[in-house]
Write a protein that holds these residues in place. Structure first.
Motif, PDB file in Angstrom:
ATOM      1  N   UNK A   7      42.737  28.554  43.466  1.00  0.00           N
ATOM      2  CA  UNK A   7      42.562  29.779  43.877  1.00  0.00           C
ATOM      3  C   UNK A   7      42.093  29.947  42.295  1.00  0.00           C
ATOM      4  N   UNK A   8      41.716  31.492  42.834  1.00  0.00           N
ATOM      5  CA  UNK A   8      40.400  31.474  41.289  1.00  0.00           C
ATOM      6  C   UNK A   8      40.758  33.110  41.551  1.00  0.00           C
ATOM      7  N   UNK A   9      41.602  33.955  41.097  1.00  0.00           N
ATOM      8  CA  UNK A   9      41.826  35.092  40.925  1.00  0.00           C
ATOM      9  C   UNK A   9      40.857  35.975  39.078  1.00  0.00           C
ATOM     10  N   UNK A  10      40.817  36.768  39.733  1.00  0.00           N
ATOM     11  CA  UNK A  10      39.691  37.795  38.840  1.00  0.00           C
ATOM     12  C   UNK A  10      40.489  38.561  38.356  1.00  0.00           C
ATOM     13  N   UNK A  33      34.933  29.351  47.128  1.00  0.00           N
ATOM     14  CA  UNK A  33      35.536  29.793  46.589  1.00  0.00           C
ATOM     15  C   UNK A  33      35.246  30.464  44.707  1.00  0.00           C
ATOM     16  N   UNK A  34      34.503  29.545  44.244  1.00  0.00           N
ATOM     17  CA  UNK A  34      34.441  29.824  42.903  1.00  0.00           C
ATOM     18  C   UNK A  34      33.099  30.523  43.023  1.00  0.00           C
ATOM     19  N   UNK A  35      32.403  30.663  44.442  1.00  0.00           N
ATOM     20  CA  UNK A  35      31.421  32.440  44.272  1.00  0.00           C
ATOM     21  C   UNK A  35      31.519  33.037  44.238  1.00  0.00           C
ATOM     22  N   UNK A  40      33.303  38.324  42.847  1.00  0.00           N
ATOM     23  CA  UNK A  40      34.112  40.049  42.011  1.00  0.00           C
ATOM     24  C   UNK A  40      33.607  40.192  40.964  1.00  0.00           C
ATOM     25  N   UNK A  41      33.180  39.301  40.286  1.00  0.00           N
ATOM     26  CA  UNK A  41      33.456  39.247  38.954  1.00  0.00           C
ATOM     27  C   UNK A  41      32.689  39.845  38.269  1.00  0.00           C
ATOM     28  N   UNK A  42      31.397  39.156  39.009  1.00  0.00           N
ATOM     29  CA  UNK A  42      30.041  39.440  38.143  1.00  0.00           C
ATOM     30  C   UNK A  42      29.599  40.908  38.672  1.00  0.00           C
TER      31      UNK A  42
END
Lengths: 118, 291
Positions: A7-10, A33-35, A40-42
């Motif tokens: 899981x990756x939360x921003x 998932x990373x992209x 979402x972050x970039x």
């Protein structure tokens, strides 16, 4: 392809810094998932993307390759990549693969944010 | 070739130099230095090295590797490419079985004219292999690779300074539906401007042929001759990293050509030295007898 156990939360810190909390296994299979997290972050205002590896449980060479791809995307947007929360084991892998020359490694979130703000 | 032997001429352990892992006696898959429980990948990664250490091995020239640093895509010069070669080997062979065979007999599957002198035990994290690659015109490009990662379903080789490309290549196998698919995936940049020109002028095609031929040979050994192979190439980064143009100093192609030209002179020097040291041994003989 197996379903990635990750899981990756921003989280956003101010206007220019985003933190991605990574939990689970980093392999080539988790690239979508990373992209998504990167999307979402970039945003345009993000100048530094900080990867929090404190929850990292497993990483193979495919995972390292994926981080290189992320690095290219971030550099294209003139964004810096930073990391913290790496155990000694994973820090050594960053050094072995010489990824640490492109992704600045910090000991803690606090020091990462100070470094990113400079 | 025999099942367990390395490349031609790599006949015995005495003739083969120790790999970095063997030389430093570091257990494979070193445990992390901190924390009670080791991560699941702890035994799969090579121990950290700053510069490669490797001895001479039979069957290859063995130059341009010892003392070199490893280089990943971050350190390369040219455009970044990801190339993926895949072969469907059907449903009968499990991914782990395919990788086990590939790891233990890796040199056997290389195209003719190229030599891979690895450790006798196959592909293990931390091993250094010496390569002689046929580049045409009778010239052998001498370089090497480092085993960065290896587990039951994949293994990854990383290149040293002077290699044609800076990056890594991952060999893996996985289930795709009912079938097993084996794959070689390269993530690389040409190491320096000379190689970048070379890659543009036919180098990429040559590399494609190399890995397709490798997969074909693996397929033959796995009992699936003529298995379908696909090749997919994508440019990950079109930018060239001019700050790494100085890597040309380590260019193994240039050095290999110079080493080839200098070989007769070096051989003559060795003969002369051997002759003069033989004279000294004769002089020293009686002294040893006295003991």
């Amino acid at each position: 392809m197996s379903v990635p156990a990750i899981s990756m939360d921003v989280r956003r810190v101010g206007d220019s810094i985003a933190i991605v909390d990574i939990k689970g296994d980093v392999t080539a299979a988790c690239e979508p998932v990373l992209m998504s997290a990167y999307e979402a972050a970039g945003g345009a205002s993000t100048s530094t993307l900080v990867l929090n590896f404190a929850g990292l449980e497993y990483m193979n060479s495919g995972g390292i390759g994926m981080l290189v791809t992320l690095l290219v995307r971030a550099n294209r947007q003139r964004q810096e990549l930073a990391a913290y929360g790496l155990s000694d084991h994973y820090r050594e892998i960053f050094e072995l693969t010489r990824l640490d020359e492109a992704i600045t490694i910090y000991d803690s979130e606090e020091s990462a944010l100070v470094g990113a703000a400079k | 070739m025999t099942e367990l032997a390395g490349p031609e001429g790599a006949a015995s352990a005495e003739q083969i130099g120790l790999s970095h892992r063997e030389a430093t006696a570091t257990p494979p898959g070193h445990a992390p230095s901190r924390g009670a429980t080791a991560p699941r990948d702890a035994t799969s990664w090579a121990p950290k090295v700053d510069r490669l250490a490797v001895g001479q091995r039979a069957g290859v020239r063995g130059t341009n590797v010892a003392g070199r640093r490893l280089t990943g895509p971050v350190q390369g010069f040219g455009k970044m490419w990801q190339k993926t070669y895949r072969m469907d080997i059907g449903s009968a062979i499990e991914p782990a079985a395919a990788i086990a065979l590939w790891r233990s007999n890796f040199p056997d599957f290389w195209p003719k004219g190229n030599r891979f002198a690895g450790a006798l035990t196959g592909i293990n994290p931390g091993d250094v292999a010496l390569l002689d690659l046929a580049v045409g015109g009778g010239v052998k490009l001498s370089t090497g690779v480092f085993v960065l990662y290896a587990d039951n379903e994949s293994f990854t080789l990383m290149t040293p300074q002077g290699h044609m490309f800076a990056g890594w290549i991952t060999f893996s196998a996985e289930r795709a539906g009912d079938d097993t698919v084996v794959q070689a995936q390269v993530l690389m940049r040409a190491s320096d401007p000379i190689y970048e020109v070379g890659m543009t002028l036919g180098g990429h095609k040559k590399e494609d042929k190399f890995w397709v031929a490798t997969l074909r040979a693996l397929g033959d050994r796995l009992g699936v001759p003529g298995a379908p192979i696909t090749a997919d190439t994508s440019c990950v980064d079109k930018k060239r990293q001019w700050r790494h143009a100085g890597s040309v100093w380590h260019n193994s192609m240039v050095r290999s050509v110079l080493q080839t030209i200098a070989a007769p002179v070096n051989a003559l020097v060795r003969v002369v030295r051997r002759g003069s040291s033989g004279t000294r041994e004769e002089t020293a003989g009686p002294v040893q007898d006295k003991e």
